[in-house]
Design a protein around this motif. Structure first.
Motif: not given
Ligand code: MOS
Length: 742
Positions: A452-471
């Motif tokens: 996974x790649x996870x990004x957190x900003x000082x404003x508390x914004x989070x982004x999670x990235x992974x080549x998983x799937x929403x079935x």
């Protein structure tokens, strides 16, 4: 909180609404065939009308005369020597068969041509006008049809091992009480509402594929191998999937054909496979047969279990599900012997369908368990309690947690099981014969490496990235919840990206691995971020960090954004599992391991009402209680389990793909004749989530429950039908014609 969003109990997450809910109900969510591409050509498949033989000739003249037709691909021109071509099965393919590679027809609905045109309508019209003639041979349709070939499963599939502990033959001979019975389950097709589609776009040497896929990384590498190009030339995009259930997991035959057509035409090509073509160009749940014997003492202690099973497969592939390794782990039985066979016929290759081994094998075992309880004159719940176990009898390895009897007790209480009158037919209500039945649900806790790649900003914004799937299960939401919890932010600050092979490699959306595997990787990634921000050494969930606290930590660390990449590999993975993750291989581990046994459990109770004169069968209510480790979200968990139980009812009473034995063709290959339950078929469905904490399964403590709810349901139905009528129906589906003699 509402029924749809149950109050979390111990070790359960909030019933957060789906992050993608709004996009889905407003039509904003792009499914694969919704992506707009510039100037597409449209493809239409032509599939064989015979199941075995050879193509004698293909007359293209009328088809080519249709206005707007561009070209027709057949076995005569699919491969151009020295040109870009289809090199056959690659990666996790659903079949080794390479379509249009010769004049041979392997099964009904085999791909024999693909028409390309300026519009979908022109492609379809031309496809109907293509004249394909055949030299037909007599096909083998079913297991017992002449020409079928039976092979021991362990010989054709090295991953499967038959189980042998103690001396089952001797124990059967000495058993004080014994049952010996045969069961069968039919062919079933997934019939996801979203059809199978593929859109291929080339930009120079780079190929982008829009296709509903449960495994974008697997498809990327598999396609690259099929087309002999570099994996980094392929990108697969699949952000939303309108139902998959296993049918969209493998690399399919059609994708490479569309890619080749797009290259030749030098423009994007879009293919939507029709509903009936999906029955033969994708996979299905194969029919199975079972012979089970159980031996027990007069007091009800099981002493022996033998299970022979036969599964249908194609001529070309030895696909099998072999559920005995799991069924043998269920109860404390000292003597077990199992044997699985594949039976080859002229059919398309079967494949995964929700709980592939457990649905047929647990149907057979749980019906046999009920038959034994009846013979022992024991309550079926007490019979299971007497034979409950906390170790896998096959390996001796303890269950990391097993709350089967808690599930039975909670579901029995909610259902009112104590009021059951034992004798079959005793609970009549006017014209309706009432039957109550129950059965065990189970699914192995399986895991796959994930990055996974996870990004957190000082404003508390989070982004999670992974080549998983929403079935359709809620993957965006539970992955987002895990990151929010561990980084101490509200869920509305989280954005999750899934379904794109350019993202860090994630697991196949199969084997119910996604939540446990991706959430474990998220925890690992969040721990690294916490470490950077707060110099923590061990991972901790940081509940409700205030904006001020977070900003202060960022400024202390001299940072404004932290982005971390984390890889998680489950314990017990085979060597090279991480390399496999990065090359599109499935690396699933779990269930019955050597040193520990990991399964989720449930108990399902239901009532059938059978009309005394018409034999119409109704299911007015079903109650299921399930324990699956940590529940990430009680709303999505309930929906999964409810959907599973509805499918279980459907599997027992409605669903069967009928095969014409003379032609080896599917008869009801449409949604009008292939029966699935509608609202009128489903009345009360109650889901009880039983708290369970398991720290040994994985860092997230999640067992996974996508494939738990539909296991055992069919047995509960057949057991209830017996209780209502005194008639034991062992072959699914159970229909009113089976009950006319009652
Ligand atoms: Mo599921 S049948 O493992 O996609």
């Amino acid at each position: 909180m509402t029924v749809a969003a149950p109050e979390p109990k111990e070790n359960m997450g909030q019933p957060a609404p789906r992050l993608d809910g709004r996009a889905k109900v407003t039509g904003e969510a792009r499914y694969a065939s919704d992506f707009m591409v510039a100037n597409p050509a449209f493809a239409y498949l032509v599939t064989s009308s015979i199941a075995r033989g050879r193509i004698a000739g293909i007359d293209q003249s009328e088809a080519l005369a249709v206005p707007g037709v561009l070209s027709v691909m057949t076995h005569e021109n699919a491969e151009v020597p020295g040109e870009f071509t289809f090199f056959g099965a690659g990666g996790e393919s659903s079949t080794a068969l390479k379509p249009m590679s010769s004049d041979r027809v392997w099964h009904d609905g085999d791909i024999v041509a693909m028409v390309l045109a300026e519009s979908y309508e022109a492609a379809r019209e031309a496809a109907y006008k293509l004249k394909v003639t055949y030299k037909a041979e007599s096909p083998t349709a079913l297991m017992h049809s002449p020409g079928s070939e039976m092979r021991p499963g362990a010989a054709v599939n090295p991953r499967h091992q038959d189980v042998k502990i103690g001396d089952a033959e001797k124990a059967m001979a000495q058993a004080e009480v014994a049952i010996d019975a045969e069961y069968s389950t039919p062919t079933q097709h997934h019939n996801a509402i979203e059809l199978f589609t593929t859109t291929c776009v080339w930009n120079g040497n780079e190929l982008t594929v829009y296709e509903p896929s449960q495994f974008v990384i697997g498809m990327k590498f598999g396609l690259a191998r099929q087309l002999k190009i570099e994996p980094n030339q392929v990108r697969v995009i699949s952000p939303y999937i309108g139902g998959a259930f296993g049918s969209k997991g493998g690399v399919t035959q059609r994708t490479s054909l569309v890619a080749i057509a797009a290259k030749r035409l030098n423009r994007p090509v879009k293919l939507v496979v029709t509903r009936d073509q999906g029955f033969t160009t994708a996979t299905y749940r194969a029919e199975t047969k079972h012979h089970i014997r159980l031996g027990a003492t007069r007091e009800g202690k099981l002493t022996a279990y033998t299970h022979e099973a036969w599964e249908l497969t194609s001529r070309a592939d030895d696909y099998m599900v072999a559920g005995t390794e799991n069924s043998a782990a269920m109860y404390a039985i000292p003597n077990i012997a199992t044997k699985v066979y594949v039976v080859k016929a002229d059919r398309n290759t079967p494949g995964f369908m929700r709980s592939p081994p457990e649905v047929p094998y647990m149907y057979a075992l749980e019906t046999a368990m009920d038959e034994m309880a009846v013979k022992l004159r024991m309550d079926p719940v007490e019979f299971r309690r007497l034979n409950d176990t906390q170790v896998n009898p096959v390996t001796g390895a303890p269950y990391t947690s097993r709350s089967l009897m808690q599930c039975y007790d909670e579901a029995a209480r909610a259902f009112g099981w104590a009021k059951r009158q034992t004798e079959p037919g005793a609970m009549r209500d006017g014209d309706w014969l009432i039957g109550w039945g129950c059965a065990t649900a189970t699914y192995p806790t399986q895991l796959n490496p994930a990055a996974v790649r996870i990004r957190l900003t000082d404003q508390g914004q989070i982004r999670v990235q992974v080549a998983a799937h929403e079935v359709g299960t809620g993957a965006y939401t539970v992955i987002g919840q895990q990151a929010a919890e561990w980084l101490g932010q509200p869920l509305d600050k989280v954005h999750v990206d899934l379904g794109d092979s350019d993202l860090p490699p994630g697991p196949v959306a199969g084997g119910s691995v996604t939540t446990a595997s991706v959430c474990s990787a998220v925890i690992q990634g969040c721990a690294v971020i916490q470490n950077k921000l707060f110099q923590r050494s061990g991972p901790t969930a940081m509940q409700n960090l205030t904006g001020g606290q977070l900003a202060e930590a960022f400024s202390r660390a001299g940072l404004s954004v932290i982005e971390e990449y984390a890889e998680w590999v489950p314990e017990g993975s085979r060597p090279g599992a991480l390399k496999g993750l990065h090359s599109g291989q499935v690396g699933i581990t779990g269930g019955p391991l050597k040193d520990k046994t990991m399964f989720a459990f449930g108990a399902e109770f239901l009532e059938v009402r059978i009309h005394a004169r018409t034999r119409e069968i109704r299911v007015p209510r079903i109650v299921g209680a399930f324990a699956a480790g940590r529940i990430m979200n009680t709303r999505t968990a309930r929906s999964q389990l409810m959907g599973g139980m509805i499918w279980g009812i459907s599997s027992a009473l409605h669903e069967a793909t009928e095969v014409d034995e003379r032609t080896a063709r599917y008869v009801n290959d449409n949604l009008a004749d292939y029966l699935v339950p509608v609202n009128a078929d489903i009345a009360e469905v109650e889901v009880i989530l039983v708290p369970e904490t398991d720290t040994k399964v994985n860092p997230a403590g999640v067992k996974g429950l996508g494939e738990l709810g539909n296991v055992g349901t069919a047995a509960a139905i057949s057991n209830a039908v017996y209780h209502a009528t005194g008639r034991r129906i062992r072959d699914l589906p159970i229909r009113l014609e089976n009950l006319l003699q009652v």
